[in-house]
Structures are given as C-alpha cells and as structure tokens.
Design a protein around this motif. Sequence first.
Motif: not given
Lengths: 111, 414
Positions: A27, A31, A35, B318, B321-322, B325-326, B328, B337, B340, B344, B348
Amino acid sequence: MKEFVLIFRLDDPGHMKPSPEQMQERMNWLAGIAAQNKLADKGNTLSVTSGRTVKPGNIVTDGPYTEIKEFISGYIVVKTDTIEEAVELAKGNPIFKLGGNIEVREVIKRD
Amino acid sequence: MSEKSASHTDLLPHLFRLEYTKMTAVLCRHFGLQHIEIAEDIASETFLKAMESWGVNGVPENPAAWLYAVAKNKTKDYLRRQQLFENQVKGALKTPASQDAPEVRFTPEIIQDSQLAMIFAVCNPCNPAEAQICLALQILCGFSITEMADAFLAKTETIKKRLLRAREKLRQDHFEIGELQESAIAERLPTVLRTIYLLFNEGYFSASGSQLIRKDLCAEALRLAHLLSENPLTNTTEANALLALMCYQSSRLEAREDEAGETILFEEQDRDLWSQELIDKGNQYLVNACAGNAVSKYHLEAGIAYWHTTPVATKKWEHILQLYNQLILLEYSPMMALNRTFAYAQVYGPERGIAEAEKLQLTTHSAYHALLAYLWISIDLTKAISYYQQAIQLTKSATEKKTLQRELDKLYTP
C-alpha cells in the motif's frame, strides 16, 4: 504524458496471501505513486485459484499457467513521461523480495 | 433611547443571518426558484421595516415571530398587487383565475423542509465549485458580499460577478424546489456534501480572511450538515462521516490560535482547550457513519481526524498513514500528498520521509518546503533553515509567514 502498465508476476501462489506487514508495504508503494500524481489506474489483483487458459481446439486447462510456472498476479497503470521513469517507480515494489518480477509495457491507445 | 437602539443594532445582524435565509427558502418554495429575487426582496423589505420599527418602538418580545408576521403580510401584499395587475392587463381578454393563492406559512417543519430543498437547489453541478460556495454563503447562510470578499480575499466586484453568473445558470437549469424526490436527492447528494465540505475547509484551512468570519464558515457548514442528518432521506452514512469530520476539526478551533490571533501548531496546542463535547459528537456521528459498508473520502478523513483526537496512542501514525494511503488512491491533491508524506515520516523516520517527500517535487508550494524543513531539523540544520526561508518566500498568507518565521527563529536559539 504516456501510460505504462506494470504487470506483476509471481511463481508461488502462497504469496498471494500477504501478511499485514507485506500488505502495508504494498500500500505504501502504491500510495507513494499516487502521491506523485503518477497513478493512472490503481489496477486489480488477478485470482490464481479461479483461472483457466483457453487454447486452440476448445482445449481448456486449469490455472493461469501458460508455459512456465509463473503467473500474473495483478497490474496497475502509471502515467509518466518516459519508460525509464515508469521503471524507476517499479523498482520500489516489494515484490522482488518474494522473487517476483514486474513487466513494464507502454499502453498504445486505440483511436 | 441609546440603550434601546444599541440592543436592536446588536440583535439584527444575528437575526438576519439566522432568519433571512429561512425566510427566503420558504418564500422561494412558494414562488419557485426562478423568482428567487421576489423572495429576497420581500425578506429584505421585512428586515428594513424591522430596522425602522425596532429603532423607534424597541425590540418586540418574540423578534422572529414579528419578522415572519411582517413577511407574511408583505407576501400577501405582493400577491394582491400582482393579481390586480394581471386582472387589469389581461382581464379584458380572458377571465382571470380568481382563486386565492395559497397563503405562505412559516411553521418549523415548513422552514426545515424549505431549507433542505434550498440546499439541493443551490448545490447544482452546473456551477463550478467556487461559485457554488459563494451561492451557498449568500442564499443559505445570509453572508453579505463584503463578508464573502473578506473571507476569500477577493474584490467585491469579483464576488458580485461570480454570483451573477451562478444565479443565471441556476435559473436556466429549472431545478424544481417543491417536493424533494428521492431519486433527485440521491443524484445530487454528493454535490451537496462536497459543497458543505469545501465551505468548511475554506473556513478551517484558508489562511486568508478574518478569523471571525472563518469560524462562521465552519459553524455554517456544520449547521447545513445537521439539516441533512435530520431528514431520513439525507441522513446517509456519508453525511454522518462528514459531520464526524467537521465535529473533530471544530473541537480544536479554540486551541489553534493564541490571543494575538497567531496559529498554534498541533503539537503545541493546549489539549484542555479542545472541546470534549464536539469530540463526543464526532464519535457519535462516526459510529452512525460506519453502519454500512460504504467507505467514502469523508469516512477516511473522519478516521484521520479521530486519531488526532486521541492522546499519543501506540500505532497512531500507522493508522493515520494507512488512511492517507487509501485517501490518496481515491483522489489526488498536492495537500493530501504532503500530509501523507508527513504521516509516512512519523512512522518511518525523517530520512525515509525526506526521500519520499523529494519524489513529490511540489517545488512551487510553500508547504512542500515547510515539510522538508521540518524533516531536516534533526539531520541538517543548515538545510532546514534554507527550506524554511524558501517556504516563507513562497507563502502569500501573512499568518503563515509569521508561523514559519517563528519556527525558523527557534532553530537559531540553542
């Protein structure tokens, strides 16, 4: 802007059921392309269990396997200026950790 | 005397916002949308009369009832005049329909139904989004052109022109404002939700315009969405998700600026200033929103807003972010963007965050440089400073400039 289909190939059907961590990685990759506004179509996963190959002479065989044991597991469509860019995007996919590969093909639009 | 006039000048603007739009909605339903000007004239005359009368006689006990009584009479007068005209001009040619026009009534139910119908009339996809928002502000929320110009940092002439064009298009579209049909509602609800969502965002995120008016925009968006939730036809899971989102965001309205009107960043907000009442309401709506299987962008955004209301929970980023992700994948926007990528980086770490951010290449956006500046702080201060400087140079908003400058100044103090 051109469009390229990324075709994912695996050789172990067991990899079609990813762990939550693998799912998260996939994912993130997908994504990440979205993005950058480079995702044309988020594509689909192709089933391994529900698959047939139709051959000349009305011969139908089980499974998606053609010659080798490799099968197509899914696809997405990206939009980039060059094929090199599309290849760069593909390089980040976690499929390589599973021994899979990705075929990158430019889409020739029908008029 | 001075006390009396003070009280009515205080009361009128408030009442105007509240009642003017209700009045025009009911009258519009009465006359038809193509005659919206008649409805607005009657409502305006009513308020003019209130201004004159209340200045001299004081404010009546029930101001709203007073206004509706006057509006009712003015409508009667209008219809009588019109009938007289019709009779005199056309009466010689044919017998006029002599039955009395139905009397206009202002019961709570009629007001509510009319307002709902008006929302669906105004949020017409024939108009571009920014025109829909202006129309909604004027017709549904009673904003003046000056207030809108203030909110959008635009010239009043620009707003006027935009409204004129939008109204003309509405007229040509012949949308029926009478009884709301189920199929018409289903077809147009996405546009309605989108307009309310944009209206709210304009208030919540736009860095321009006066703070006071922007809070009003948020409150109005919430009010309109509430109207939707009160009718079974429009009380959908998506509408509830949007309400949840707006409640969560609104819960932080008081905490995100200091007394001087300067922005307080999320991490530095005093959580005691968050409105628990609105968070609870948000939770309620989110539960309603999850009654079906549909997952809209409002669901995802409400989910993100929900996680922001929780204290620093494990895996919070987490989850966020998930959800991003969906989101975007549903709809790309530069802001989405960047948000997100922020999430991220929270998951990370800054190094991978920077790599992910640099791929975006949104070099014309001030927020892109601000994000990179933030991510470089723990790695390379010189880079962070240079990115902040670029962000400051690029932003057009004075408030944002101040906030960024403050963050930059922090880097110089040990």
